[in-house]
Each structure stands twice: as C-alpha cells, then as structure tokens.
Design a protein around this motif. Structure first.
Motif, PDB file in Angstrom:
ATOM      1  N   LEU A 111       1.706  -3.201 -29.797  1.00 49.37           N
ATOM      2  CA  LEU A 111       0.637  -3.942 -30.484  1.00 49.37           C
ATOM      3  C   LEU A 111       1.084  -5.345 -30.889  1.00 49.37           C
ATOM      4  CD1 LEU A 111      -0.720  -0.964 -32.581  1.00 49.37           C
ATOM      5  CD2 LEU A 111      -1.903  -2.116 -30.713  1.00 49.37           C
ATOM      6  N   ALA A 112       2.397  -5.562 -30.940  1.00 48.71           N
ATOM      7  CA  ALA A 112       2.918  -6.905 -31.228  1.00 48.71           C
ATOM      8  C   ALA A 112       3.044  -7.749 -29.966  1.00 48.71           C
ATOM      9  CB  ALA A 112       4.275  -6.797 -31.913  1.00 48.71           C
ATOM     10  N   GLY A 113       2.658  -7.164 -28.822  1.00 49.49           N
ATOM     11  CA  GLY A 113       2.650  -7.928 -27.584  1.00 49.49           C
ATOM     12  C   GLY A 113       3.809  -7.673 -26.658  1.00 49.49           C
ATOM     13  N   HIS A 114       4.670  -6.726 -27.022  1.00 52.28           N
ATOM     14  CA  HIS A 114       5.805  -6.407 -26.153  1.00 52.28           C
ATOM     15  C   HIS A 114       5.388  -5.370 -25.116  1.00 52.28           C
ATOM     16  CE1 HIS A 114       8.280  -8.652 -28.933  1.00 52.28           C
ATOM     17  NE2 HIS A 114       7.858  -7.882 -29.929  1.00 52.28           N
ATOM     18  N   LYS A 115       5.976  -5.432 -23.949  1.00 54.05           N
ATOM     19  CA  LYS A 115       5.641  -4.494 -22.878  1.00 54.05           C
ATOM     20  C   LYS A 115       6.269  -3.137 -23.154  1.00 54.05           C
ATOM     21  CE  LYS A 115       5.082  -5.549 -18.659  1.00 54.05           C
ATOM     22  NZ  LYS A 115       5.222  -5.929 -17.224  1.00 54.05           N
ATOM     23  N   SER A 116       5.560  -2.087 -22.747  1.00 52.03           N
ATOM     24  CA  SER A 116       6.095  -0.740 -22.859  1.00 52.03           C
ATOM     25  C   SER A 116       7.320  -0.601 -21.963  1.00 52.03           C
ATOM     26  CB  SER A 116       5.043   0.290 -22.448  1.00 52.03           C
ATOM     27  OG  SER A 116       3.867   0.143 -23.194  1.00 52.03           O
ATOM     28  N   THR A 117       8.228   0.274 -22.382  1.00 52.33           N
ATOM     29  CA  THR A 117       9.419   0.532 -21.575  1.00 52.33           C
ATOM     30  C   THR A 117       9.560   2.031 -21.365  1.00 52.33           C
ATOM     31  OG1 THR A 117      10.810   0.626 -23.558  1.00 52.33           O
ATOM     32  CG2 THR A 117      10.628  -1.509 -22.440  1.00 52.33           C
ATOM     33  N   LYS A 163       5.416   7.773 -19.851  1.00 58.68           N
ATOM     34  CA  LYS A 163       5.573   7.337 -21.237  1.00 58.68           C
ATOM     35  C   LYS A 163       4.852   6.016 -21.464  1.00 58.68           C
ATOM     36  CE  LYS A 163       9.019   5.773 -24.577  1.00 58.68           C
ATOM     37  NZ  LYS A 163      10.424   5.387 -24.785  1.00 58.68           N
ATOM     38  N   ILE A 164       4.973   5.085 -20.520  1.00 60.43           N
ATOM     39  CA  ILE A 164       4.319   3.784 -20.647  1.00 60.43           C
ATOM     40  C   ILE A 164       2.809   3.954 -20.738  1.00 60.43           C
ATOM     41  CG2 ILE A 164       3.798   1.638 -19.415  1.00 60.43           C
ATOM     42  CD1 ILE A 164       6.679   1.750 -18.318  1.00 60.43           C
ATOM     43  N   GLU A 165       2.236   4.741 -19.816  1.00 63.23           N
ATOM     44  CA  GLU A 165       0.789   4.947 -19.801  1.00 63.23           C
ATOM     45  C   GLU A 165       0.314   5.640 -21.079  1.00 63.23           C
ATOM     46  OE1 GLU A 165       0.057   7.136 -16.245  1.00 63.23           O
ATOM     47  OE2 GLU A 165       0.404   5.419 -14.914  1.00 63.23           O
ATOM     48  N   HIS A 166       1.088   6.615 -21.525  1.00 63.25           N
ATOM     49  CA  HIS A 166       0.706   7.350 -22.733  1.00 63.25           C
ATOM     50  C   HIS A 166       0.749   6.445 -23.962  1.00 63.25           C
ATOM     51  CE1 HIS A 166       0.213  10.749 -25.448  1.00 63.25           C
ATOM     52  NE2 HIS A 166       1.200  10.247 -26.167  1.00 63.25           N
ATOM     53  N   HIS A 167       1.826   5.697 -24.129  1.00 61.72           N
ATOM     54  CA  HIS A 167       1.953   4.826 -25.293  1.00 61.72           C
ATOM     55  C   HIS A 167       0.906   3.716 -25.283  1.00 61.72           C
ATOM     56  CE1 HIS A 167       6.284   5.815 -26.829  1.00 61.72           C
ATOM     57  NE2 HIS A 167       5.408   6.770 -27.060  1.00 61.72           N
ATOM     58  N   ASP A 168       0.613   3.175 -24.116  1.00 62.12           N
ATOM     59  CA  ASP A 168      -0.436   2.155 -24.035  1.00 62.12           C
ATOM     60  C   ASP A 168      -1.782   2.732 -24.457  1.00 62.12           C
ATOM     61  OD1 ASP A 168       1.343   0.217 -23.210  1.00 62.12           O
ATOM     62  OD2 ASP A 168       0.812   0.353 -21.081  1.00 62.12           O
ATOM     63  N   TRP A 169      -2.042   3.979 -24.071  1.00 61.29           N
ATOM     64  CA  TRP A 169      -3.299   4.648 -24.427  1.00 61.29           C
ATOM     65  C   TRP A 169      -3.369   4.883 -25.927  1.00 61.29           C
ATOM     66  CZ3 TRP A 169      -4.717   9.538 -26.375  1.00 61.29           C
ATOM     67  CH2 TRP A 169      -6.031   9.942 -26.134  1.00 61.29           C
ATOM     68  N   ILE A 170      -2.273   5.361 -26.511  1.00 63.46           N
ATOM     69  CA  ILE A 170      -2.221   5.580 -27.962  1.00 63.46           C
ATOM     70  C   ILE A 170      -2.442   4.265 -28.701  1.00 63.46           C
ATOM     71  CG2 ILE A 170      -0.699   6.191 -29.895  1.00 63.46           C
ATOM     72  CD1 ILE A 170      -1.643   8.653 -28.441  1.00 63.46           C
ATOM     73  N   ALA A 171      -1.762   3.215 -28.259  1.00 64.19           N
ATOM     74  CA  ALA A 171      -1.886   1.910 -28.916  1.00 64.19           C
ATOM     75  C   ALA A 171      -3.312   1.381 -28.840  1.00 64.19           C
ATOM     76  CB  ALA A 171      -0.918   0.915 -28.274  1.00 64.19           C
ATOM     77  N   ASP A 225       6.685   5.663 -33.481  1.00 66.14           N
ATOM     78  CA  ASP A 225       5.987   4.704 -34.348  1.00 66.14           C
ATOM     79  C   ASP A 225       6.411   3.279 -33.996  1.00 66.14           C
ATOM     80  OD1 ASP A 225       5.177   7.057 -35.750  1.00 66.14           O
ATOM     81  OD2 ASP A 225       6.983   6.944 -36.975  1.00 66.14           O
ATOM     82  N   GLU A 226       7.710   3.105 -33.818  1.00 65.83           N
ATOM     83  CA  GLU A 226       8.270   1.798 -33.496  1.00 65.83           C
ATOM     84  C   GLU A 226       7.757   1.309 -32.141  1.00 65.83           C
ATOM     85  OE1 GLU A 226      12.627   0.104 -34.492  1.00 65.83           O
ATOM     86  OE2 GLU A 226      12.601   1.698 -32.993  1.00 65.83           O
ATOM     87  N   ASP A 227       7.708   2.191 -31.154  1.00 67.77           N
ATOM     88  CA  ASP A 227       7.246   1.814 -29.817  1.00 67.77           C
ATOM     89  C   ASP A 227       5.791   1.351 -29.833  1.00 67.77           C
ATOM     90  OD1 ASP A 227       9.710   2.417 -28.767  1.00 67.77           O
ATOM     91  OD2 ASP A 227       9.107   4.336 -27.893  1.00 67.77           O
ATOM     92  N   ILE A 228       4.938   2.076 -30.540  1.00 67.05           N
ATOM     93  CA  ILE A 228       3.521   1.707 -30.596  1.00 67.05           C
ATOM     94  C   ILE A 228       3.348   0.365 -31.303  1.00 67.05           C
ATOM     95  CG2 ILE A 228       1.239   2.369 -31.450  1.00 67.05           C
ATOM     96  CD1 ILE A 228       2.401   4.097 -29.102  1.00 67.05           C
TER      97      ILE A 228
END
Length: 243
Positions: A75-81, A86-94, A68-71
């Motif tokens: 959305l607050a403008g921080h880059k995925s880590t 994981k980066i691609e998946h979280h960006d897709w979810i967001a 939840d925190e990562d997504i």
C-alpha cells in the motif's frame, strides 16, 4: 495476587475464529489484558472484519507480523515479493482493505516490552536479528538455542508466534511461549494461551483451544475466488472443506 493475560497470534484474516476466542476470553474476568503477536491479516480473506473487531477494543496491545508488514509495504507503493501465489494473494488482500484501518495497522510496533508483576516480558511476532528483520523459522527450536539468541538480556518471558505450532520452553534463564496460530488450523479449533504471573515469580501457563464453526469461512475461499485458495486450503487448513 496474580496478574493474568491472554496471548493470541496469527489470526490471518479469520474473523470466526477470532470472535470465538475473544468471546471465550471475555468470560474470564481475571484476564486483565490481551497481547496480539501479529499477522492479523492475509491468508484468510476476512481482513476488514478482523481489523474492526481488534481495533474496536481497548484491552489489546499489538506487535506487527510479517504479513501485516508486507501488506503495508504494498500500500506504500512497493512491489510484492516472493513466489507468484503469494504476490497475487497479497495484492488481492491489499486491494480490499478498508483505508480507515491503515493508520492503526501502520502504528503497530515490531516489539513490545512490559513488566508484569515483576517479570520482564518481550512480545514479538518472531525472533529478530540486529536489524529488526525476522529470522528464518527454526523448525526444531530448543531452549538452549533460544537462550543463545537472547543472551544475557533481562527478559524473563518471550512470547512469540509466526511458527503456527505451539512452543513451550523453560530454561534456567527464561520462559518461551508460542500459543499457535489462532486462525490457521487443520481442525475447527482456535488456540490461544493465558499466563498467570504470581507475586513470588511463578508463572502458570494454559493453552486453550476454542471450537468454532469454520464452514462458511472455508467455503468463501471458492465463492470469492481468493488467489492461492487451493494452496491455502491445503497447507493452512488441511482441506477441511472436503470432509
């Protein structure tokens, strides 16, 4: 007189599993409240369905999970880590989350303290350090290690998730409960726990597994071309779609 609560955690975007568990909980009229211990979203692809189901109810209290925190950070403008999958998946979810859910998701606290029938409860996604950052998962925790972590605090019961398997530890100081991941399982079962707290301090714990039909949920990983789908289906769902 006993107060009875339900504990759910690590739904991970699996609305079929969540619906099965909530329907099961609703059949037990003794349950007064539900505590959801984070990771509502990610890994699973049914983000909006899960958030709609959870936030439409008035009988659930939440704490925030690492996904939840990562997504929210994305959305607050921080880059995925993290690693690339994981980066691609979280960006897709967001990118797919309905913005109407963001205020409620962002308002979820990291910890929640409650007194239930005289017992002091801590609800948390996972154990935290002094900076309120999640500690690494301890693959083989013991009651002694957990007692050392929580020290002489007046907490009687720690309810947590994150590590997707069931934990049930009782020491002289307190009780530790993790019901296991509701949404990630190697079989079509969705677990949760109930706790009955009696007037004399006794606590009865039940671990429950609810069967549900996960075929459409698993097939949709391919249909939606969910990033990291092969990894997720293998690691978090035991490749059930091949059975």
């Amino acid at each position: 007189m006993r107060d009875k609560i339900a504990i759910i955690t690590d739904i991970h975007g699996n609305s079929s599993a969540l619906k099965a568990v909530l329907d099961h909980i609703d059949q037990d009229t003794d349950i007064k409240h539900i505590y959801c211990l984070g990771d509502l979203i990610a890994i699973g692809h049914e983000t909006n369905e899960v958030l709609e189901m959870l936030f439409s109810r008035k009988d659930i209290s939440f704490v925030k999970g690492n996904h939840d925190e990562d997504i929210l950070n994305i959305l607050a403008g921080h880059k995925s880590t993290g690693f690339q999958n994981k980066i691609e998946h979280h960006d897709w979810i967001a990118s797919r989350i309905e913005r109407e859910f963001l205020p409620a998701l962002a308002s979820i606290p990291m910890t929640r303290y409650e007194t239930i029938n005289g017992k002091n409860f801590l609800f948390v996604h996972y154990h935290l350090n002094v900076e309120e950052k999640f500690l690494p998962i301890d693959e083989r925790p013991t009651a002694l290690e957990l007692d050392t972590l929580y020290g002489d605090s007046n907490i009687d019961v720690v309810c947590f998730g994150h590590h997707h398997i069931v934990h049930h530890f009782k020491s002289k100081k307190r009780l530790y409960i993790n019901p296991g991941s509701l949404g990630c399982n190697h079989s079509p079962l969705a677990p949760y726990a109930t706790l009955k707290v009696g007037n004399s301090g006794q606590i009865d714990v039940s671990f429950i597994e609810v069967p549900y039909d996960n075929k459409e949920f698993l097939l949709a990983y391919e249909q939606l071309n969910v990033p990291a789908k092969d990894f997720i289906l293998k690691v978090f769902h035991g490749n059930q779609h091949f059975r």
